[in-house]
Motif scaffolding. Structure first.
Motif, PDB file in Angstrom:
ATOM      1  N   LEU A  92      -3.551   9.585  -2.586  1.00  0.00           N
ATOM      2  CA  LEU A  92      -2.207   8.925  -3.108  1.00  0.00           C
ATOM      3  C   LEU A  92      -2.078   8.747  -4.560  1.00  0.00           C
ATOM      4  N   GLU A  93      -1.163   9.577  -5.271  1.00  0.00           N
ATOM      5  CA  GLU A  93      -1.053   9.816  -6.718  1.00  0.00           C
ATOM      6  C   GLU A  93       0.116   9.220  -7.271  1.00  0.00           C
ATOM      7  N   LEU A  94       0.025   8.775  -8.278  1.00  0.00           N
ATOM      8  CA  LEU A  94       1.369   7.928  -8.845  1.00  0.00           C
ATOM      9  C   LEU A  94       1.357   8.705 -10.425  1.00  0.00           C
ATOM     10  N   PRO A  95       2.098   9.743 -10.785  1.00  0.00           N
ATOM     11  CA  PRO A  95       1.996  10.336 -12.271  1.00  0.00           C
ATOM     12  C   PRO A  95       2.616   9.020 -12.934  1.00  0.00           C
ATOM     13  N   ASP A  96       3.627   8.257 -12.679  1.00  0.00           N
ATOM     14  CA  ASP A  96       4.168   7.297 -13.703  1.00  0.00           C
ATOM     15  C   ASP A  96       4.442   6.027 -12.417  1.00  0.00           C
ATOM     16  N   VAL A  97       4.769   4.915 -13.049  1.00  0.00           N
ATOM     17  CA  VAL A  97       5.205   3.926 -12.357  1.00  0.00           C
ATOM     18  C   VAL A  97       6.611   3.327 -12.070  1.00  0.00           C
ATOM     19  N   VAL A 125      10.449   3.452 -10.656  1.00  0.00           N
ATOM     20  CA  VAL A 125      10.888   2.907  -9.494  1.00  0.00           C
ATOM     21  C   VAL A 125      10.974   3.775  -8.426  1.00  0.00           C
ATOM     22  N   ALA A 126      11.363   4.938  -8.622  1.00  0.00           N
ATOM     23  CA  ALA A 126      11.644   6.001  -7.681  1.00  0.00           C
ATOM     24  C   ALA A 126      10.199   6.448  -7.201  1.00  0.00           C
ATOM     25  N   ALA A 179       6.328   6.344  -2.765  1.00  0.00           N
ATOM     26  CA  ALA A 179       4.888   6.306  -2.568  1.00  0.00           C
ATOM     27  C   ALA A 179       4.889   5.199  -1.012  1.00  0.00           C
ATOM     28  N   ALA A 180       5.686   4.141  -1.373  1.00  0.00           N
ATOM     29  CA  ALA A 180       5.711   3.101  -0.497  1.00  0.00           C
ATOM     30  C   ALA A 180       6.270   3.709   0.865  1.00  0.00           C
ATOM     31  N   ASN A 181       7.208   4.365   1.012  1.00  0.00           N
ATOM     32  CA  ASN A 181       7.764   5.012   2.010  1.00  0.00           C
ATOM     33  C   ASN A 181       6.892   6.082   2.638  1.00  0.00           C
ATOM     34  N   ARG A 182       6.165   6.552   1.884  1.00  0.00           N
ATOM     35  CA  ARG A 182       5.087   7.731   2.620  1.00  0.00           C
ATOM     36  C   ARG A 182       4.144   6.967   3.338  1.00  0.00           C
ATOM     37  N   VAL A 183       3.691   5.732   2.744  1.00  0.00           N
ATOM     38  CA  VAL A 183       2.524   4.805   3.412  1.00  0.00           C
ATOM     39  C   VAL A 183       3.290   4.178   4.625  1.00  0.00           C
ATOM     40  N   ARG A 184       4.317   3.605   4.369  1.00  0.00           N
ATOM     41  CA  ARG A 184       5.028   3.082   5.710  1.00  0.00           C
ATOM     42  C   ARG A 184       5.353   3.942   6.795  1.00  0.00           C
ATOM     43  N   ALA A 185       5.608   5.266   6.453  1.00  0.00           N
ATOM     44  CA  ALA A 185       5.750   6.205   7.485  1.00  0.00           C
ATOM     45  C   ALA A 185       4.510   6.501   8.191  1.00  0.00           C
ATOM     46  N   ALA A 186       3.402   6.580   7.393  1.00  0.00           N
ATOM     47  CA  ALA A 186       2.164   6.960   7.982  1.00  0.00           C
ATOM     48  C   ALA A 186       1.635   5.790   9.119  1.00  0.00           C
ATOM     49  N   VAL A 187       1.919   4.637   8.386  1.00  0.00           N
ATOM     50  CA  VAL A 187       1.285   3.426   9.286  1.00  0.00           C
ATOM     51  C   VAL A 187       2.169   3.041  10.416  1.00  0.00           C
ATOM     52  N   GLY A 188       3.536   3.280  10.054  1.00  0.00           N
ATOM     53  CA  GLY A 188       4.289   3.077  11.386  1.00  0.00           C
ATOM     54  C   GLY A 188       4.926   1.640  11.059  1.00  0.00           C
ATOM     55  N   ALA A 189       5.588   1.192  12.454  1.00  0.00           N
ATOM     56  CA  ALA A 189       6.219  -0.385  12.297  1.00  0.00           C
ATOM     57  C   ALA A 189       5.197  -1.206  12.079  1.00  0.00           C
ATOM     58  N   GLY A 190       5.439  -2.388  11.294  1.00  0.00           N
ATOM     59  CA  GLY A 190       4.394  -3.376  11.031  1.00  0.00           C
ATOM     60  C   GLY A 190       4.290  -4.361  11.999  1.00  0.00           C
ATOM     61  N   ALA A 191       3.156  -4.647  12.416  1.00  0.00           N
ATOM     62  CA  ALA A 191       2.951  -5.770  13.376  1.00  0.00           C
ATOM     63  C   ALA A 191       3.071  -7.213  12.825  1.00  0.00           C
TER      64      ALA A 191
END
Length: 745
Positions: free
Chosen positions: A403-408, A410-411, A416-428
């Protein structure tokens, strides 16, 4: 005993035993003669043997016995009767079963044309002078013993009488020395009062005990609720820990109170500020009015000054032209003044809006800076947590990509957050730290002896690692390793192991299954054959059938078909098919509960009893009629009970016969109020069925004696009781032919 008529001699006095007859046989022969009535009969002068009631039992011209008792009995010369007369009677009495019209035997049995019986005394007492002398001696000895016992009892009574007399004397002495009535009454009253106080104290103690028990129960319930509430709010349950938590809450309460006071002061100052803002608006309006008044005054003054200046300049000029210029100037001045007033009216709100916008812009800039800082911190936490060993793999089940963030921006962070959420799935649902700690404890307990569990908290994340001799792994890596080892274990089933399993199934399970199914079918057929001979008085019978259950699938039917063939003649294709079917059932059972052992799954998957059911058919009353048990069967209560009893007996016999060591099983059935509303003939059939099934029984019932020809031996106890008296037990023994009254023990 009736007196012997004159001129007649009892048979016991007219005969004697032959010297060669054993002592045991003598007792049996005499017992048989006594029970049959021959021993007490008298021999008349004309060689008749007559019973005490006058009935002639044997005549001299009667039929001779094929084996007479003359071989064991001989005439007694001391009787005074001719030997020929006695011999003529003895020749007509047989020795041995069916040896004559009237016969006796050495075991005490006897018989006539219509009667038979048996009586076995301990010793002969009547036939022969020696036997009578021995009996007389025994009787005299018994009388002597009884007299001795009576003497001892008399002496004991005399001693008891003397003791009673001594006791009476002591009572009289104590009566003379007893206190007077008043003292006794006073003491009795005190005792009664003390007893009352003791009873009251006892009641108070019982009440206190009950109250304590109630309080204990209430405390236990309250403590349980307390523990539940503490667990719900993640609070400790101990008093010291709760006191510490209470102190901490008190500190929080004081801090909250200080915050409330600060908030109230802030509200007061905000109120003052709001009032000042309101006054500022009024003052601003007043200032605007004053400025307008000043502007109007200045305008008036400027107009007058201009007019004055114009007059000065035009002094000496054309008056009409000067007047026209003046009016033109005044009109222009009026327009400019109106425009100036309008502009000043717009200026005040714009100045206010500009101040508010400047304040909001400053606040927004501050908030944006704070949000930018928070976003950078959150992005840093996301990158750090994403990089934690085993975290993403445990959440997604796969190896994570960097997981790389060239800058911080908002976009960038949002992507990156959407990518992690898609990989993890619906939160318990969120869980508390207490629940996480409890889960870690459960994991450590379950893995005790196999893995060491290590828990570290890094950046707010609980990292769990398991270690063994081969190294340390994350939970995800350990799960992957276990899956890999399990798959290797499944893939490692070699041809030799499969051959071993096949030999085990065919040589053990399949053959045992075939034997058990054949045994069950044999039991059902044997029971049906036995039940075929039992019918009620109206011709109702019972038939059993063992069928494959409707819930059994096609695999079960195919397994039953394949195991019916002996392994020695079964084809290789059928053997392979049977192996796969049996293994599939075991695997299916294992999939439902992996914690149970292989033997448990084997028993559950191959329990042939679950594949079948027993169906009961009612036979009769007409020949060839079969019916299933149903409400429309139209049977009487007795017939319904008959069908129920027969089915019950068959089930018990099948169960006991199918035990691993059936020879040592206790084949006993207990019945209460047995065979109620069943007719007597059918009861005999049912009890005969129990005898044929080799089932012992103990049962109770009203007027249930059980003395049927189908029952070879039985003991019956009848309990009798008249109102107001004690119960009396009568013991009757049935030997298959006769009832014998015995002493109840």
């Amino acid at each position: 005993m009736q007196p012997t008529p004159e001129g007649e001699v009892p048979l016991w006095r007219a005969v004697n035993f032959d010297d060669d007859v054993p002592t045991v046989d003598r007792a049996g022969i005499e017992g048989a003669l006594l029970a049959s009535g021959l021993l007490l009969a008298t021999v008349t002068a004309d060689a008749n043997l007559r019973a005490p009631d006058g009935q002639v039992l044997i005549r001299p011209h009667g039929k001779l016995a094929s084996a007479p008792v003359t071989g064991v009995l001989v005439p007694d010369d001391a009787s005074g009767l001719p030997a020929a007369t006695v011999t003529a009677i003895l020749e007509r009495i047989g020795y041995g079963a069916e040896a004559g019209t009237m016969w006796v035997d050495a075991d005490g049995s006897w018989g006539t044309d219509v009667l038979a019986g048996r009586h076995q005394p301990n010793a002969a007492e009547h036939i022969g002078a020696a036997a009578r002398a021995a009996a007389r001696a025994r009787r005299l000895a018994e009388i002597a013993e009884q007299l001795t016992a009576l003497d001892e009892a008399a002496q004991a009574r005399q001693g008891a009488r003397e003791e009673a007399q001594t006791a009476l004397e002591r009572i009289d002495d104590r009566a003379r020395k007893a206190p007077v009535t008043r003292d006794v009454s006073s003491a009795r009253t005190s005792a009664i009062e003390a007893a009352g106080r003791a009873e009251s104290a006892r009641e108070d103690a019982d009440k206190a005990a009950r109250t304590a028990e109630d309080h204990r129960s209430q405390w236990a319930a309250a403590n349980a609720r307390h523990i539940d509430i503490c667990s719900h709010f993640n609070l400790p349950t101990g008093s010291n820990e709760l006191a510490e938590a209470l102190n901490a809450l008190a500190e929080v309460d004081r801090a909250c109170a200080a915050a409330v006071r600060t908030t109230q002061e802030l509200d007061r100052r905000l109120s003052l500020h709001a009032g000042a803002v309101e006054r500022l608006a009024g003052e601003r309006q007043s200032r605007h009015q004053l400025e307008k008044a000043a502007e109007d005054a200045w305008t008036l003054w400027h107009g007058e000054a201009t007019e004055l200046e114009s007059i000065r300049e035009t002094l000496g000029g054309d008056a009409a032209e000067a007047l026209a210029n003046l009016k033109e100037a005044e009109a222009a001045l009026k327009d400019r003044s109106s425009e100036l007033s309008t502009a000043q009216g717009f200026l005040a709100p714009l100045q206010h809006d500009c101040g508010v916008a400047e304040s909001q812009a400053a606040t927004t800039a501050d908030n944006a800076e704070i949000a930018r800082t928070d976003l950078a911190a959150a992005a840093g936490r996301l990158v750090r947590r994403y990089a934690l060993a085993g975290l993403v793999a445990a959440a997604t089940g796969s190896s994570p990509e960097p997981l790389e963030l060239p800058d911080v921006g908002v976009a960038t962070v949002q992507a990156a957050a959407n990518r992690v959420r898609a990989a993890v799935g619906a939160g318990a649902a969120a869980v508390s730290d207490t629940a996480v700690t409890r889960a870690e404890q459960v994991l450590d307990h379950n893995l005790t002896g196999t893995f060491d569990v290590t828990v570290d908290v890094e950046d707010g994340v609980h990292l769990v690692e398991v270690s063994d001799a081969s190294g340390t792994r994350t939970v995800a890596e350990a799960a992957d390793e276990l899956d890999r080892l399990c798959q290797q274990g499944r893939d490692a089933l070699s041809d030799r192991e499969r051959r071993v399993f096949t030999e085990f199934v065919l040589g053990g399970v399949a053959e045992e299954l075939r034997r058990r199914i054949a045994q069950a079918e044999h039991l059902i057929d044997d029971m049906t054959r036995r039940l075929g001979t039992i019918r009620t008085s109206h011709g109702i019978g019972v038939k059993l059938r063992w069928r494959l259950a409707e819930s059994a699938d096609g695999d079960i039917a195919r397994i039953k078909e394949l195991v019916a063939t002996d392994a020695r003649v079964r084809s290789p294709e059928s053997t392979a098919e049977l192996t796969e079917l049996l293994k599939a059932r075991v695997d299916e059972s294992f999939a439902l509960d992996a914690s149970a052992g292989f033997a448990a799954h084997l028993r559950k998957a191959l329990d042939y009893r679950e594949w079948h059911y027993v169906e009961v058919f009612i036979l009769g009353p007409t020949p060839g009629l079969e019916r299933r048990i149903a409400r429309r069967a139209k049977l009487s209560q007795g017939e319904i009970r008959f069908v129920s009893y027969v089915t019950l007996f068959a089930a018990i016999d099948a169960y006991l016969s199918g035990l691993p060591d059936a020879t040592r099983a206790l084949r006993l059935i207990l019945l209460d109020d047995a065979f109620a509303k069943v007719d007597d003939r059918t009861i005999g059939e049912l009890m005969g069925l129990l005898v044929r099934l080799d089932l012992d029984f103990a049962m109770t019932g009203h007027a249930l004696w059980g003395t049927y020809p189908q029952v070879p031996k039985l003991d019956c106890y009848e309990i009798r009781r008249v109102e107001g008296s004690a119960a009396v037990t009568t013991h009757v023994h049935w030997d298959g032919h006769n009832k014998h009254l015995r002493a109840a023990r």
